[in-house]
Enzyme design. Structure first.
Site, PDB file in Angstrom:
ATOM      1  N   GLU A 177     -24.246  53.323 -40.043  1.00 25.14           N
ATOM      2  CA  GLU A 177     -24.294  53.445 -38.586  1.00 25.14           C
ATOM      3  C   GLU A 177     -24.075  52.074 -37.957  1.00 25.14           C
ATOM      4  O   GLU A 177     -24.137  51.929 -36.743  1.00 25.14           O
ATOM      5  CB  GLU A 177     -25.609  54.081 -38.129  1.00 25.14           C
ATOM      6  CG  GLU A 177     -26.852  53.279 -38.414  1.00 25.14           C
ATOM      7  CD  GLU A 177     -27.516  52.736 -37.149  1.00 25.14           C
ATOM      8  OE1 GLU A 177     -27.366  51.518 -36.930  1.00 25.14           O
ATOM      9  OE2 GLU A 177     -28.168  53.505 -36.431  1.00 25.14           O
TER      10      GLU A 177
ATOM     11  N   CYS B 152     -29.004  58.051 -40.727  1.00 19.57           N
ATOM     12  CA  CYS B 152     -29.471  57.519 -42.011  1.00 19.57           C
ATOM     13  C   CYS B 152     -29.015  58.311 -43.226  1.00 19.57           C
ATOM     14  O   CYS B 152     -29.334  57.928 -44.352  1.00 19.57           O
ATOM     15  CB  CYS B 152     -30.988  57.389 -42.016  1.00 19.57           C
ATOM     16  SG  CYS B 152     -31.587  56.169 -40.835  1.00 19.57           S
TER      17      CYS B 152
ATOM     18  N   THR C  60     -38.921  48.126 -38.019  1.00 19.88           N
ATOM     19  CA  THR C  60     -38.474  48.731 -39.279  1.00 19.88           C
ATOM     20  C   THR C  60     -36.968  48.624 -39.543  1.00 19.88           C
ATOM     21  O   THR C  60     -36.558  48.681 -40.701  1.00 19.88           O
ATOM     22  CB  THR C  60     -38.846  50.228 -39.318  1.00 19.88           C
ATOM     23  OG1 THR C  60     -38.357  50.858 -38.124  1.00 19.88           O
ATOM     24  CG2 THR C  60     -40.365  50.412 -39.394  1.00 19.88           C
TER      25      THR C  60
ATOM     26  N   HIS D 226     -36.102  59.702 -47.847  1.00 21.77           N
ATOM     27  CA  HIS D 226     -35.729  58.710 -46.834  1.00 21.77           C
ATOM     28  C   HIS D 226     -36.992  58.001 -46.326  1.00 21.77           C
ATOM     29  O   HIS D 226     -38.048  58.618 -46.182  1.00 21.77           O
ATOM     30  CB  HIS D 226     -34.996  59.383 -45.674  1.00 21.77           C
ATOM     31  CG  HIS D 226     -34.709  58.429 -44.550  1.00 21.77           C
ATOM     32  ND1 HIS D 226     -34.040  57.251 -44.752  1.00 21.77           N
ATOM     33  CD2 HIS D 226     -35.052  58.466 -43.230  1.00 21.77           C
ATOM     34  CE1 HIS D 226     -33.958  56.604 -43.598  1.00 21.77           C
ATOM     35  NE2 HIS D 226     -34.557  57.314 -42.652  1.00 21.77           N
TER      36      HIS D 226
ATOM     37  N   ASN E  91     -36.609  49.955 -43.231  1.00 18.72           N
ATOM     38  CA  ASN E  91     -35.714  51.105 -43.263  1.00 18.72           C
ATOM     39  C   ASN E  91     -34.272  50.605 -43.293  1.00 18.72           C
ATOM     40  O   ASN E  91     -33.773  50.114 -42.290  1.00 18.72           O
ATOM     41  CB  ASN E  91     -35.953  51.978 -42.027  1.00 18.72           C
ATOM     42  CG  ASN E  91     -35.004  53.168 -41.961  1.00 18.72           C
ATOM     43  OD1 ASN E  91     -34.238  53.411 -42.891  1.00 18.72           O
ATOM     44  ND2 ASN E  91     -35.068  53.902 -40.862  1.00 18.72           N
TER      45      ASN E  91
END
Ligand SMILES: [Zn+2]
Lengths: 132, 345
Positions: free
Chosen positions: B79, B111, B152, B235, B267
């Protein structure tokens, strides 16, 4: 450099491709058309080893605009695993902790960009080895 | 989904940048005292999704000694494309020395773009349209300064070389299941630098609903149960969600432990579940089954069941991702802001 020559030299910059003199075995990076040692023009392309050691280095602080976000940086004379010595930019190093003999390996990073809307130019830089 | 012809993972590699910032260092700027994770990685000023994808793919190729001339697809799920228009994979084709006879595209599904890329390569290889392909999930995610996501949003990626079982794989794909619905939990409009999110949607209707549906769908359609799997990877948008979804689905802490990296790297978006999967393969033994379930906002989840083979021992990523993580160094908020291009010289 211009966008055109950036494109023309991309493969050697991406993959560390130099030339070896077929007559005396001298190796050069970047590529050249004539051997400095013996004068021969019979040179062949070689992909150079991606690991080596820092022989000496200097910090570069003043650069053209396209390096705006990418300096200061260190340039080092690096002895590759096959003994070839080349100049390469260092990355992922603390500028005050570079030392002679530091083991480095080649990776791909951004070299510079032609402003925020222009091309991003990538090429090989050297960073401390992730593992030996 | 189950391929007619056997396919699996030939080699893999994962990478995170050298730098991390502690959540505490971000919180001290914005006056916050509780945090979703401990540390998050961030890229150096000369890194982006393309260079991270390169690092992961190079490790995958070198560790498995993959025949580069037989790789005919390179797909990058991300992304954070360096260019809105100009494919990322073309740089990898020339930089990795792959054949120019190759498919290449960037995938976007928040994601889960990385597992989406993986699924596509599985299909191309299983149908024998190509011999081998590389699927990559990589991101240099950004959160608006002061926003919840700033704590994150991290950088990292993983690459998977996919081949037919006949070529020898370190993990066989047994089956997969995808679940998608229109759920606006997180988005970034064209031309915008930072994403937005509906905080209320993030948990139950988005993350939990989609992962639980993809994993339960996989279980019901192919007859699995949690105890069939030695390990599971979900995830990881923060530290809590993957642990909670694991326990809701009936997995233990031990099953998710090797792949749970969000507390120390954050993340990594399209890289998140795939970097966790790499960390799990780093410790897996022949015969182990691994469940992988991604999540992408917008929203959807891909669930996969893999079985590890004998080839894992000779093709493990060198270096393993936990070694790469252990070399990371902390930086302060000011360095983070400059490296991320939030202010300019
Ligand atoms: Zn010569």
């Amino acid at each position: 450099m211009t966008e055109i020559s950036d494109w023309r030299y991309r493969i050697e910059r991406y993959r560390l491709i130099g030339v070896r003199c077929r007559r005396c075995g001298s190796v050069y990076y970047p590529k050249r058309s004539k051997c400095i040692k013996c004068g021969s023009s019979d040179l062949e392309e070689v992909e150079l080893p991606k690991r080596g050691r820092v022989v000496e280095y200097t910090i570069v602080r003043l650069l053209p605009d396209r390096y705006n976000r990418f300096h200061p940086y260190a340039v080092a004379l690096i002895e590759l695993d096959d003994g070839t010595r080349i100049y390469g930019q260092l990355t992922d190093v603390d500028l005050d902790k570079i030392h002679e003999g530091m083991e480095v390996e080649a990776t791909l990073r951004k070299l510079y960009e032609y402003g925020e809307s222009g091309q991003i130019v990538y090429g090989i830089k050297f960073r401390p080895v992730l593992s030996r | 989904m189950k391929p007619v012809n056997g396919v699996g993972i030939y080699g893999y590699g994962a990478y995170v940048p050298r730098y991390y910032i502690e959540n505490e260092a971000i919180g001290s700027i914005w006056g916050r005292i509780t945090y979703p994770i401990k540390n998050k990685s961030f890229p150096s000023f000369d890194e982006d999704t393309i260079t991270i994808a390169y690092e992961a793919a190079r490790i995958a190729i070198e560790s498995s000694n993959a025949p580069k001339d037989r790789i005919h697809a390179v797909f990058i799920g991300t992304e954070s494309k360096p260019y809105a228009v100009k494919p990322s994979g073309t740089v990898l084709v020339d930089a990795l020395g792959l054949s120019n006879k190759i498919l290449s595209a960037d995938y976007e599904f928040a994601c889960k773009a990385g597992t989406e890329a993986m699924e596509t390569v599985f299909g191309l290889v299983a149908s024998k349209m190509i011999d081998m392909g590389i699927a990559i999930g990589a991101d240099t995610a950004q959160g608006r300064p002061g926003d919840e996501l700033e704590y994150t949003a991290a950088a990292g990626g993983a690459a998977y070389i996919i081949s037919s079982v006949e070529d020898g794989v370190l993990a066989v794909l047994e089956a997969s299941y995808s679940y998608v619905s229109d759920t606006p939990d997180f988005w970034r409009r064209s031309g915008e630098k930072y994403p937005r999110h509906l905080y209320r949607f993030t948990g139950e209707p988005a993350y939990f609903n989609h992962i639980i549906n993809s994993v339960n769908g996989l279980f019901e359609e192919y007859g699995y149960k949690p105890s069939d799997f030695k390990y599971a990877v979900f995830h990881q948008p923060n530290a809590k969600f993957p642990q909670r979804v694991a326990s809701k689905l009936g997995f233990t802490k031990d099953q998710i432990a090797p792949g749970l990296l969000s507390p120390v790297i954050g993340n990594t978006y399209s890289g998140s579940s795939l970097v966790g999967f790499a960390a799990t393969l780093d410790v897996a033994k022949p015969g182990d089954k691994i469940l992988l379930a991604s999540f992408g906002s917008g929203a959807g989840s891909d669930a996969f069941a893999f079985e590890v083979t004998e080839l894992i021992e000779e093709r493990r990523a060198k270096p393993p991702i936990r070694d790469i993580i252990s070399r990371m160094v902390p930086r302060d908020y000011a360095t983070y802001v400059v490296y991320r291009g939030k202010i300019w010289r």
